[in-house]
Design a protein around this motif. Sequence first.
Motif, PDB file in Angstrom:
ATOM      1  N   LYS A  44     -17.364   5.635  39.111  1.00  0.00           N
ATOM      2  CA  LYS A  44     -16.487   6.797  39.159  1.00  0.00           C
ATOM      3  C   LYS A  44     -15.471   6.713  40.294  1.00  0.00           C
ATOM      4  CE  LYS A  44     -14.940  10.934  38.258  1.00  0.00           C
ATOM      5  NZ  LYS A  44     -14.069  11.182  37.086  1.00  0.00           N
ATOM      6  N   SER A  45     -15.876   6.232  41.442  1.00  0.00           N
ATOM      7  CA  SER A  45     -14.989   6.183  42.602  1.00  0.00           C
ATOM      8  C   SER A  45     -14.131   4.922  42.649  1.00  0.00           C
ATOM      9  CB  SER A  45     -15.812   6.275  43.897  1.00  0.00           C
ATOM     10  OG  SER A  45     -16.540   7.481  43.948  1.00  0.00           O
ATOM     11  N   ASP A  46     -14.295   4.058  41.652  1.00  0.00           N
ATOM     12  CA  ASP A  46     -13.517   2.816  41.585  1.00  0.00           C
ATOM     13  C   ASP A  46     -13.665   2.007  42.880  1.00  0.00           C
ATOM     14  OD1 ASP A  46     -11.879   0.827  40.662  1.00  0.00           O
ATOM     15  OD2 ASP A  46     -10.001   1.953  40.847  1.00  0.00           O
ATOM     16  N   ASP A 104     -20.307  12.023  31.454  1.00  0.00           N
ATOM     17  CA  ASP A 104     -19.653  12.827  30.425  1.00  0.00           C
ATOM     18  C   ASP A 104     -18.391  12.158  29.894  1.00  0.00           C
ATOM     19  OD1 ASP A 104     -21.539  14.892  30.611  1.00  0.00           O
ATOM     20  OD2 ASP A 104     -20.498  15.757  32.346  1.00  0.00           O
ATOM     21  N   GLU A 105     -17.589  11.625  30.777  1.00  0.00           N
ATOM     22  CA  GLU A 105     -16.304  11.052  30.381  1.00  0.00           C
ATOM     23  C   GLU A 105     -16.459   9.793  29.538  1.00  0.00           C
ATOM     24  OE1 GLU A 105     -13.893  12.558  34.394  1.00  0.00           O
ATOM     25  OE2 GLU A 105     -14.957  10.639  34.356  1.00  0.00           O
ATOM     26  N   ILE A 106     -17.527   9.039  29.746  1.00  0.00           N
ATOM     27  CA  ILE A 106     -17.707   7.803  28.988  1.00  0.00           C
ATOM     28  C   ILE A 106     -17.926   8.084  27.504  1.00  0.00           C
ATOM     29  CG2 ILE A 106     -20.222   7.634  29.209  1.00  0.00           C
ATOM     30  CD1 ILE A 106     -17.734   4.740  29.614  1.00  0.00           C
ATOM     31  N   ARG A 107     -18.392   9.305  27.182  1.00  0.00           N
ATOM     32  CA  ARG A 107     -18.686   9.643  25.786  1.00  0.00           C
ATOM     33  C   ARG A 107     -17.423   9.825  24.953  1.00  0.00           C
ATOM     34  NH1 ARG A 107     -23.822  10.659  24.691  1.00  0.00           N
ATOM     35  NH2 ARG A 107     -25.281  10.866  26.435  1.00  0.00           N
ATOM     36  N   ALA A 108     -16.308   9.990  25.592  1.00  0.00           N
ATOM     37  CA  ALA A 108     -15.042  10.155  24.864  1.00  0.00           C
ATOM     38  C   ALA A 108     -14.273   8.846  24.772  1.00  0.00           C
ATOM     39  CB  ALA A 108     -14.184  11.212  25.559  1.00  0.00           C
ATOM     40  N   THR A 109     -14.947   7.731  24.978  1.00  0.00           N
ATOM     41  CA  THR A 109     -14.291   6.424  24.955  1.00  0.00           C
ATOM     42  C   THR A 109     -14.880   5.550  23.849  1.00  0.00           C
ATOM     43  OG1 THR A 109     -15.824   5.219  26.396  1.00  0.00           O
ATOM     44  CG2 THR A 109     -14.163   6.629  27.465  1.00  0.00           C
ATOM     45  N   PRO A 110     -14.182   4.476  23.469  1.00  0.00           N
ATOM     46  CA  PRO A 110     -14.719   3.537  22.468  1.00  0.00           C
ATOM     47  C   PRO A 110     -15.938   2.763  22.952  1.00  0.00           C
ATOM     48  CG  PRO A 110     -12.331   3.307  22.691  1.00  0.00           C
ATOM     49  CD  PRO A 110     -12.785   4.159  23.820  1.00  0.00           C
ATOM     50  N   VAL A 111     -16.290   2.928  24.225  1.00  0.00           N
ATOM     51  CA  VAL A 111     -17.452   2.226  24.782  1.00  0.00           C
ATOM     52  C   VAL A 111     -18.743   2.993  24.520  1.00  0.00           C
ATOM     53  CG1 VAL A 111     -18.394   1.206  26.913  1.00  0.00           C
ATOM     54  CG2 VAL A 111     -15.943   1.264  26.559  1.00  0.00           C
TER      55      VAL A 111
END
Length: 246
Positions: A44-46, A104-111
């Motif tokens: 998350k923090s890159d 949460d954010e990963i669920r909206a990606t093709p991954v």
Amino acid sequence: MSVSAPSVESLAESGDGAGFVSGRLEEEVREELRTRGVLVWLDKSDDYTDFVDGLRGRWLAGEFPYPVCAYRGSFLELMLQLDGLVEGRSNRPLLIHMPGFNFDEIRATPVLEHYEAGKVYRKSLSTLVTEAAAGKVPPEEIEAFVGSESVDLEGADRWLEEQIRNTQGILEHLSLSSIWERLRRQPEKLRDVGDVEAHLRARLGISAEWAVTTGLAAGPGGEFECREEVDYFRVLGDWMTTWALA
């Protein structure tokens, strides 16, 4: 899972430029891939983009054993990287680095498919540094470093290497009983071997408050001021004894 930090000698022999902190991180990532298969790294923090890019480059060059794919602003590019890597064996080790994403954010990606089929890996930089420095640097110095605003992986490598070289030297090769014996009976053998007090505080986890509480803060500016170096080493022997008894 316990992962030991690499030694000075192992880092020198590896030739890949890994530092103490990044070396520990690579060992942990390798073990996670070996035992868990597909690994989705939520960063998350890159904090680890340069580190992962280095792993990917080494994998492409045949120098890292597991496939490394990374999101770098284009999902299309990432999907092309992943093409063919997960067919057949669903548990094949594979690292997918996702900087800027959380659970949460990963669920909206093709991954999402790989995320649900594999395992999640997360590691805050402060936790990594604390684990790598434990037993090597006094606790309050670790806390002060990870609490600074400008901590990054490269800087953490430089900091820990400097700390280790300043406080360990030959001391890391001596048992605690051998160090105590020298402090009490042969203090002359500890001249020119580095900061003995800092080494003991790091290795035993002795806090600065403990030295003040016991009245054995023997260093410059401490409450107890030794007149000679021999006295100082003997006081450190008492310091070790009180900590062990406590």
